[in-house]
Design a protein around this motif. Structure first.
Motif, PDB file in Angstrom:
ATOM      1  N   GLU B   8       0.851  -1.189   0.000  1.00 22.60           N
ATOM      2  CA  GLU B   8       0.000   0.000   0.000  1.00 22.60           C
ATOM      3  C   GLU B   8       0.887   1.241   0.000  1.00 22.60           C
ATOM      4  OE1 GLU B   8      -3.316   0.700   0.105  1.00 22.60           O
ATOM      5  OE2 GLU B   8      -3.739  -1.397  -0.383  1.00 22.60           O
ATOM      6  N   THR B   9       0.657   2.131  -0.924  1.00 17.58           N
ATOM      7  CA  THR B   9       1.585   3.258  -1.048  1.00 17.58           C
ATOM      8  C   THR B   9       1.500   4.243   0.115  1.00 17.58           C
ATOM      9  OG1 THR B   9      -0.047   4.351  -2.425  1.00 17.58           O
ATOM     10  CG2 THR B   9       1.752   3.206  -3.554  1.00 17.58           C
ATOM     11  N   ASP B  10       0.310   4.378   0.730  1.00 17.72           N
ATOM     12  CA  ASP B  10       0.205   5.386   1.780  1.00 17.72           C
ATOM     13  C   ASP B  10       0.310   4.813   3.189  1.00 17.72           C
ATOM     14  OD1 ASP B  10      -2.136   4.044   1.549  1.00 17.72           O
ATOM     15  OD2 ASP B  10      -3.441   5.808   1.640  1.00 17.72           O
ATOM     16  N   SER B  11       0.194   3.473   3.355  1.00 12.84           N
ATOM     17  CA  SER B  11       0.245   2.914   4.704  1.00 12.84           C
ATOM     18  C   SER B  11       1.073   1.633   4.760  1.00 12.84           C
ATOM     19  CB  SER B  11      -1.171   2.610   5.206  1.00 12.84           C
ATOM     20  OG  SER B  11      -1.793   1.678   4.337  1.00 12.84           O
ATOM     21  N   GLY B  12       1.683   1.248   3.646  1.00 14.99           N
ATOM     22  CA  GLY B  12       2.391  -0.019   3.595  1.00 14.99           C
ATOM     23  C   GLY B  12       3.796   0.069   4.163  1.00 14.99           C
ATOM     24  N   LEU B  13       4.523  -1.022   4.002  1.00 14.36           N
ATOM     25  CA  LEU B  13       5.861  -1.154   4.581  1.00 14.36           C
ATOM     26  C   LEU B  13       6.797  -0.045   4.129  1.00 14.36           C
ATOM     27  CD1 LEU B  13       8.005  -2.763   6.116  1.00 14.36           C
ATOM     28  CD2 LEU B  13       8.081  -4.357   4.211  1.00 14.36           C
ATOM     29  N   TYR B  14       6.649   0.365   2.889  1.00  5.79           N
ATOM     30  CA  TYR B  14       7.609   1.339   2.338  1.00  5.79           C
ATOM     31  C   TYR B  14       6.996   2.736   2.170  1.00  5.79           C
ATOM     32  CZ  TYR B  14       9.988  -3.026   1.637  1.00  5.79           C
ATOM     33  OH  TYR B  14      10.577  -4.241   1.871  1.00  5.79           O
ATOM     34  N   ALA B  15       5.930   2.999   2.914  1.00  7.87           N
ATOM     35  CA  ALA B  15       5.219   4.277   2.764  1.00  7.87           C
ATOM     36  C   ALA B  15       6.079   5.476   3.147  1.00  7.87           C
ATOM     37  CB  ALA B  15       3.944   4.267   3.603  1.00  7.87           C
ATOM     38  N   CYS B  16       7.058   5.253   4.045  1.00  6.56           N
ATOM     39  CA  CYS B  16       7.897   6.373   4.491  1.00  6.56           C
ATOM     40  C   CYS B  16       9.183   6.501   3.678  1.00  6.56           C
ATOM     41  CB  CYS B  16       8.249   6.224   5.976  1.00  6.56           C
ATOM     42  SG  CYS B  16       6.823   6.383   7.060  1.00  6.56           S
ATOM     43  N   ASN B  17       9.368   5.645   2.679  1.00  5.57           N
ATOM     44  CA  ASN B  17      10.560   5.752   1.841  1.00  5.57           C
ATOM     45  C   ASN B  17      10.639   7.117   1.171  1.00  5.57           C
ATOM     46  OD1 ASN B  17      11.410   3.173   2.411  1.00  5.57           O
ATOM     47  ND2 ASN B  17      11.386   2.447   0.296  1.00  5.57           N
ATOM     48  N   VAL B  18      11.848   7.443   0.719  1.00  2.00           N
ATOM     49  CA  VAL B  18      12.010   8.692  -0.041  1.00  2.00           C
ATOM     50  C   VAL B  18      11.122   8.594  -1.280  1.00  2.00           C
ATOM     51  CG1 VAL B  18      13.628  10.122  -1.329  1.00  2.00           C
ATOM     52  CG2 VAL B  18      14.364   8.990   0.788  1.00  2.00           C
ATOM     53  N   PRO B  19      10.261   9.581  -1.489  1.00  3.49           N
ATOM     54  CA  PRO B  19       9.321   9.492  -2.618  1.00  3.49           C
ATOM     55  C   PRO B  19      10.030   9.218  -3.942  1.00  3.49           C
ATOM     56  CG  PRO B  19       8.762  11.349  -1.201  1.00  3.49           C
ATOM     57  CD  PRO B  19      10.062  10.804  -0.694  1.00  3.49           C
ATOM     58  N   GLY B  20       9.461   8.307  -4.701  1.00  2.00           N
ATOM     59  CA  GLY B  20       9.987   8.020  -6.029  1.00  2.00           C
ATOM     60  C   GLY B  20      11.119   7.016  -6.077  1.00  2.00           C
ATOM     61  N   THR B  21      11.497   6.430  -4.921  1.00  2.00           N
ATOM     62  CA  THR B  21      12.650   5.517  -4.927  1.00  2.00           C
ATOM     63  C   THR B  21      12.262   4.047  -4.839  1.00  2.00           C
ATOM     64  OG1 THR B  21      12.903   5.594  -2.512  1.00  2.00           O
ATOM     65  CG2 THR B  21      14.124   7.239  -3.802  1.00  2.00           C
ATOM     66  N   THR B  22      11.089   3.743  -4.294  1.00  2.00           N
ATOM     67  CA  THR B  22      10.770   2.358  -3.952  1.00  2.00           C
ATOM     68  C   THR B  22      10.729   1.447  -5.183  1.00  2.00           C
ATOM     69  OG1 THR B  22       9.533   3.112  -2.025  1.00  2.00           O
ATOM     70  CG2 THR B  22       9.117   0.859  -2.742  1.00  2.00           C
ATOM     71  N   GLY B  23      10.125   1.926  -6.262  1.00  2.00           N
ATOM     72  CA  GLY B  23      10.021   1.078  -7.449  1.00  2.00           C
ATOM     73  C   GLY B  23      11.371   0.625  -7.944  1.00  2.00           C
ATOM     74  N   ARG B  24      12.297   1.539  -7.979  1.00  2.00           N
ATOM     75  CA  ARG B  24      13.643   1.188  -8.469  1.00  2.00           C
ATOM     76  C   ARG B  24      14.347   0.225  -7.507  1.00  2.00           C
ATOM     77  NH1 ARG B  24      17.108   5.626 -11.669  1.00  2.00           N
ATOM     78  NH2 ARG B  24      18.955   4.400 -12.111  1.00  2.00           N
ATOM     79  N   LEU B  25      14.173   0.445  -6.212  1.00  2.00           N
ATOM     80  CA  LEU B  25      14.809  -0.436  -5.230  1.00  2.00           C
ATOM     81  C   LEU B  25      14.207  -1.835  -5.278  1.00  2.00           C
ATOM     82  CD1 LEU B  25      15.125   2.042  -2.215  1.00  2.00           C
ATOM     83  CD2 LEU B  25      16.922   1.328  -3.823  1.00  2.00           C
ATOM     84  N   ARG B  26      12.893  -1.941  -5.507  1.00  2.00           N
ATOM     85  CA  ARG B  26      12.254  -3.265  -5.582  1.00  2.00           C
ATOM     86  C   ARG B  26      12.794  -4.069  -6.756  1.00  2.00           C
ATOM     87  NH1 ARG B  26      10.748  -5.032  -1.254  1.00  2.00           N
ATOM     88  NH2 ARG B  26       9.118  -6.391  -2.059  1.00  2.00           N
ATOM     89  N   VAL B  44      19.877  -6.345   6.599  1.00  2.00           N
ATOM     90  CA  VAL B  44      18.686  -5.826   7.287  1.00  2.00           C
ATOM     91  C   VAL B  44      18.377  -4.412   6.801  1.00  2.00           C
ATOM     92  CG1 VAL B  44      17.782  -5.070   9.529  1.00  2.00           C
ATOM     93  CG2 VAL B  44      18.928  -7.290   9.315  1.00  2.00           C
ATOM     94  N   ALA B  45      19.414  -3.574   6.718  1.00  2.00           N
ATOM     95  CA  ALA B  45      19.205  -2.190   6.266  1.00  2.00           C
ATOM     96  C   ALA B  45      18.655  -2.161   4.844  1.00  2.00           C
ATOM     97  CB  ALA B  45      20.514  -1.412   6.356  1.00  2.00           C
ATOM     98  N   LEU B  46      19.163  -3.037   3.996  1.00  2.00           N
ATOM     99  CA  LEU B  46      18.738  -3.026   2.592  1.00  2.00           C
ATOM    100  C   LEU B  46      17.310  -3.528   2.427  1.00  2.00           C
ATOM    101  CD1 LEU B  46      22.082  -4.254   0.982  1.00  2.00           C
ATOM    102  CD2 LEU B  46      21.026  -1.996   0.695  1.00  2.00           C
ATOM    103  N   VAL B  47      16.940  -4.572   3.188  1.00  2.00           N
ATOM    104  CA  VAL B  47      15.560  -5.058   3.092  1.00  2.00           C
ATOM    105  C   VAL B  47      14.596  -4.012   3.643  1.00  2.00           C
ATOM    106  CG1 VAL B  47      13.932  -6.784   3.978  1.00  2.00           C
ATOM    107  CG2 VAL B  47      16.145  -7.491   3.051  1.00  2.00           C
ATOM    108  N   ARG B  48      14.942  -3.387   4.734  1.00  2.00           N
ATOM    109  CA  ARG B  48      14.084  -2.310   5.268  1.00  2.00           C
ATOM    110  C   ARG B  48      13.958  -1.170   4.260  1.00  2.00           C
ATOM    111  NH1 ARG B  48      12.791  -3.357  10.481  1.00  2.00           N
ATOM    112  NH2 ARG B  48      14.322  -4.348  11.845  1.00  2.00           N
ATOM    113  N   ALA B  49      15.031  -0.943   3.488  1.00  2.00           N
ATOM    114  CA  ALA B  49      15.009   0.143   2.501  1.00  2.00           C
ATOM    115  C   ALA B  49      14.133  -0.201   1.301  1.00  2.00           C
ATOM    116  CB  ALA B  49      16.428   0.449   2.038  1.00  2.00           C
ATOM    117  N   GLY B  50      13.878  -1.520   1.100  1.00  2.00           N
ATOM    118  CA  GLY B  50      12.998  -1.908   0.005  1.00  2.00           C
ATOM    119  C   GLY B  50      13.659  -2.649  -1.143  1.00  2.00           C
ATOM    120  N   ILE B  51      14.920  -3.060  -0.961  1.00  2.00           N
ATOM    121  CA  ILE B  51      15.592  -3.831  -2.015  1.00  2.00           C
ATOM    122  C   ILE B  51      14.785  -5.102  -2.298  1.00  2.00           C
ATOM    123  CG2 ILE B  51      17.653  -5.201  -2.568  1.00  2.00           C
ATOM    124  CD1 ILE B  51      18.150  -2.212  -2.751  1.00  2.00           C
TER     125      ILE B  51
END
Lengths: 66, 209
Positions: B8-26, B44-51
């Motif tokens: 979920e983009t507004d409440s999911g795991l990566y909702a607080c990521n830097v905007p526009g970065t999650t898709g590329r990290l996934r 751990v840091a990388l998975v939390r970041a959304g890799i």
């Protein structure tokens, strides 16, 4: 002139190799990686790789710990 | 269902990521050689970041003496590190794709284990192995970055820890300390986080989405 580790400098001379520079710097530690202008130099090229004038050299000592 | 909730983009795991970065990290794949102090904490840091995908390699099992700095817990003692780490990473994000290799990576096997990756994190213990792997990786993939941990021992002296960029080989650490001087959690975690942070920076270079 050659700049080493953004800190030290040595006069350049024609034909100076990575090995020459390491000897001048007193870097005798075996586990070292050397880059010349961002290019990693293979260990077996230390005696033959000639450093161009104006180069930036990084000589990094590799340490245990991971 | 779970995947949907996580994403979920507004409440999911990566909702607080830097905007526009999650898709590329996934879509990114990061390799980690060695899952000890540096590798486990960087993972751990990388998975939390959304890799989206990690390739993990370590031949070792978890020992009690690892728990002062590595991301393992008492019930993990005796398990293969990659197995225990995978459980912890999936507890953060069950959708992360993990390739696990409970083997010792050598210059000869490096390409088989870590091909393909977008970035490789070097996190082994022995200096001789680090040295060999740096040269082997650069011969194999001169254009794919390797982020090396170098100098993580002791405590304090935070301002001596640095990043040195030399072409596609990037070093994180104090470049001086040896593990025989003793290892404490804070400096190990700082360097692990620096390695993960450099990885994100490289993966998001020129980020458009």
């Amino acid at each position: 002139m050659i700049t080493i580790n953004n800190r030290d400098t040595r006069d350049w001379r024609p034909g100076i190799t990575v090995r020459d520079l390491l000897n001048e710097m007193g870097y005798v530690y075996v586990l070292i990686t050397v880059t010349v202008n961002g290019e990693l130099i293979d260990d077996n090229e230390y005696d033959s790789f000639e450093i161009p004038d104006g180069s930036f050299v990084r000589a990094i000592h590799i340490h245990h710990g991971g | 269902m779970l995947t949907g909730i996580l994403q979920e983009t507004d409440s999911g795991l990566y909702a607080c990521n830097v905007p526009g970065t999650t898709g590329r990290l996934r879509r990114a794949c990061v390799g980690i050689i060695g899952c000890g102090g540096l590798g486990s904490n960087a993972a751990v840091a990388l998975v939390r970041a959304g890799i989206g995908r990690l390739i993990l390699a370590d031949f070792d099992t978890v020992a009690l003496s690892n728990l002062n700095r590595q991301h393992y817990f008492l019930p993990d003692v005796g398990k293969h590190k990659v197995t225990a780490l995978a459980e912890h990473l999936r507890a953060i994000d069950p959708t992360v794709h993990l390739d696990l290799h409970p083997v010792e990576v050598t210059s000869e096997s490096l390409n088989d284990v870590f091909n393909p990756v977008d970035v490789l994190i070097e996190a082994v213990d022995r200096a001789e192995t680090k040295h060999a792997l740096i040269h082997a990786w650069h011969r194999l993939h001169p254009d794919i970055p390797m982020i090396v941990g170098n100098g993580i021992a002791g405590y304090g002296n935070t301002d001596t820890i640095q990043v040195i960029r030399t072409g596609t080989i990037i070093y994180c650490g104090d470049m001086i300390s040896e593990s025989r001087d003793g290892l404490a959690s804070p400096r190990v975690l700082i360097v692990a986080a620096m390695q993960a942070n450099v990885a994100l920076e490289l993966l998001l270079e020129g980020n458009q989405s």
